[in-house]
Design a protein around this motif. Structure first.
Motif, PDB file in Angstrom:
ATOM      1  N   PRO A 113       0.918  -1.181   0.014  1.00 56.29           N
ATOM      2  CA  PRO A 113       0.010   0.008   0.021  1.00 56.29           C
ATOM      3  C   PRO A 113       0.991   1.419   0.048  1.00 56.29           C
ATOM      4  O   PRO A 113       0.196   2.319  -0.588  1.00 56.29           O
ATOM      5  N   ALA A 114       1.924   1.358   0.425  1.00 56.25           N
ATOM      6  CA  ALA A 114       2.908   2.337   0.611  1.00 56.25           C
ATOM      7  C   ALA A 114       3.348   2.826  -0.802  1.00 56.25           C
ATOM      8  O   ALA A 114       3.534   3.791  -1.096  1.00 56.25           O
ATOM      9  N   ALA A 115       3.487   1.820  -1.560  1.00 51.92           N
ATOM     10  CA  ALA A 115       3.927   2.002  -2.922  1.00 51.92           C
ATOM     11  C   ALA A 115       2.812   2.600  -3.531  1.00 51.92           C
ATOM     12  O   ALA A 115       3.160   3.569  -4.451  1.00 51.92           O
ATOM     13  N   ILE A 116       1.755   2.142  -3.481  1.00 53.25           N
ATOM     14  CA  ILE A 116       0.498   2.921  -4.040  1.00 53.25           C
ATOM     15  C   ILE A 116       0.491   4.272  -3.640  1.00 53.25           C
ATOM     16  O   ILE A 116      -0.005   5.112  -4.512  1.00 53.25           O
ATOM     17  N   SER A 117       0.399   4.508  -2.294  1.00 50.34           N
ATOM     18  CA  SER A 117       0.458   5.941  -1.934  1.00 50.34           C
ATOM     19  C   SER A 117       1.310   6.935  -2.518  1.00 50.34           C
ATOM     20  O   SER A 117       0.770   8.054  -2.927  1.00 50.34           O
ATOM     21  N   GLY A 118       2.411   6.532  -2.779  1.00 47.88           N
ATOM     22  CA  GLY A 118       3.456   7.189  -3.349  1.00 47.88           C
ATOM     23  C   GLY A 118       3.140   7.474  -4.834  1.00 47.88           C
ATOM     24  O   GLY A 118       3.085   8.895  -5.413  1.00 47.88           O
ATOM     25  N   ALA A 119       2.783   6.374  -5.448  1.00 49.18           N
ATOM     26  CA  ALA A 119       2.353   6.624  -6.744  1.00 49.18           C
ATOM     27  C   ALA A 119       1.142   7.352  -7.236  1.00 49.18           C
ATOM     28  O   ALA A 119       1.405   8.232  -8.007  1.00 49.18           O
ATOM     29  N   VAL A 120       0.020   7.459  -6.414  1.00 48.89           N
ATOM     30  CA  VAL A 120      -1.132   8.101  -6.491  1.00 48.89           C
ATOM     31  C   VAL A 120      -0.699   9.592  -6.352  1.00 48.89           C
ATOM     32  O   VAL A 120      -1.253  10.544  -7.025  1.00 48.89           O
ATOM     33  N   ARG A 121       0.018   9.679  -5.261  1.00 49.06           N
ATOM     34  CA  ARG A 121       0.406  11.229  -4.918  1.00 49.06           C
ATOM     35  C   ARG A 121       0.962  11.842  -6.156  1.00 49.06           C
ATOM     36  O   ARG A 121       0.771  13.086  -6.478  1.00 49.06           O
ATOM     37  N   TYR A 122       1.824  11.127  -6.759  1.00 50.65           N
ATOM     38  CA  TYR A 122       2.605  11.763  -8.083  1.00 50.65           C
ATOM     39  C   TYR A 122       1.425  12.155  -8.970  1.00 50.65           C
ATOM     40  O   TYR A 122       1.295  13.002  -9.710  1.00 50.65           O
ATOM     41  N   LEU A 123       0.438  10.859  -9.307  1.00 54.46           N
ATOM     42  CA  LEU A 123      -0.339  11.147 -10.338  1.00 54.46           C
ATOM     43  C   LEU A 123      -1.429  12.267 -10.252  1.00 54.46           C
ATOM     44  O   LEU A 123      -1.874  12.655 -11.003  1.00 54.46           O
ATOM     45  N   GLU A 124      -1.736  12.690  -8.890  1.00 59.83           N
ATOM     46  CA  GLU A 124      -2.520  13.469  -8.307  1.00 59.83           C
ATOM     47  C   GLU A 124      -1.799  14.762  -8.700  1.00 59.83           C
ATOM     48  O   GLU A 124      -2.454  15.852  -9.269  1.00 59.83           O
TER      49      GLU A 124
END
Length: 169
Positions: free
Chosen positions: A61-72
């Motif tokens: 989930p931490a990997a997803i968190s960073g990835a979606v933050r960038y995409l946002e």
């Protein structure tokens, strides 16, 4: 989510998600963000929770968190929460490409204005001032062309939707 009459080869979909993610990372998007974006693009709803993304991509989930933050930040996804739910959902914008490039439009304006300010500081006739003038002129040209391109895109999209009906998402 697929409709009952939709049949997909889930192994082929997973391979495609990784393939698209690799292409996007090769052109400069961070690898995990590229994979998350690819997963969202290949989901019929264009919307998944962080847990769904982590499970689908076999990551934390931490990997997803960073990835979606960038995409946002770059305007490719939005975070939403359904009333009464505790989990965030990430979705693609309905007019994804227009919204993304509109954000780029603002960046180009800032870049053009910075070039203009540099010309004033360096002097328009100095070699560096002339380089900045060329940059300013090019970025101004790009902005004009992008505006026309947006108009043509919306017209083309409206015509296509009139023929085929609006897209599902």
């Amino acid at each position: 989510m697929t409709t009952p009459d939709t049949k997909r080869d889930e192994d082929a979909v997973r391979r495609y998600v990784e393939s698209l993610g690799l292409v996007l990372s090769q052109i400069g998007m961070p690898r995990m963000s590229a994979r998350v974006f690819s997963a969202l693009m290949t989901t019929d709803d264009a919307r998944l929770t962080a847990a769904d993304l982590a499970s689908q991509l076999s990551v934390s989930p931490a990997a997803i968190s960073g990835a979606v933050r960038y995409l946002e930040q770059i305007g490719l996804v939005a975070k939403e929460r359904e009333p009464g739910e505790r989990r965030d959902h990430y979705r693609l914008f309905d007019d994804l490409w227009y919204a993304t490039f509109l954000k780029r439009d603002r960046m180009i304006i800032m870049w053009r204005d910075a070039a203009e300010n540099g010309m004033e500081a360096l002097g328009e006739d100095s070699p560096s001032g002339k380089r900045l003038g060329e940059m300013r002129d090019f970025l101004s040209f790009m902005l004009e062309e992008l505006n026309g391109m947006y108009e043509r895109w919306h017209k083309l999209r409206e015509e296509k939707n009139a023929q085929n009906g609006p897209p599902l998402n």
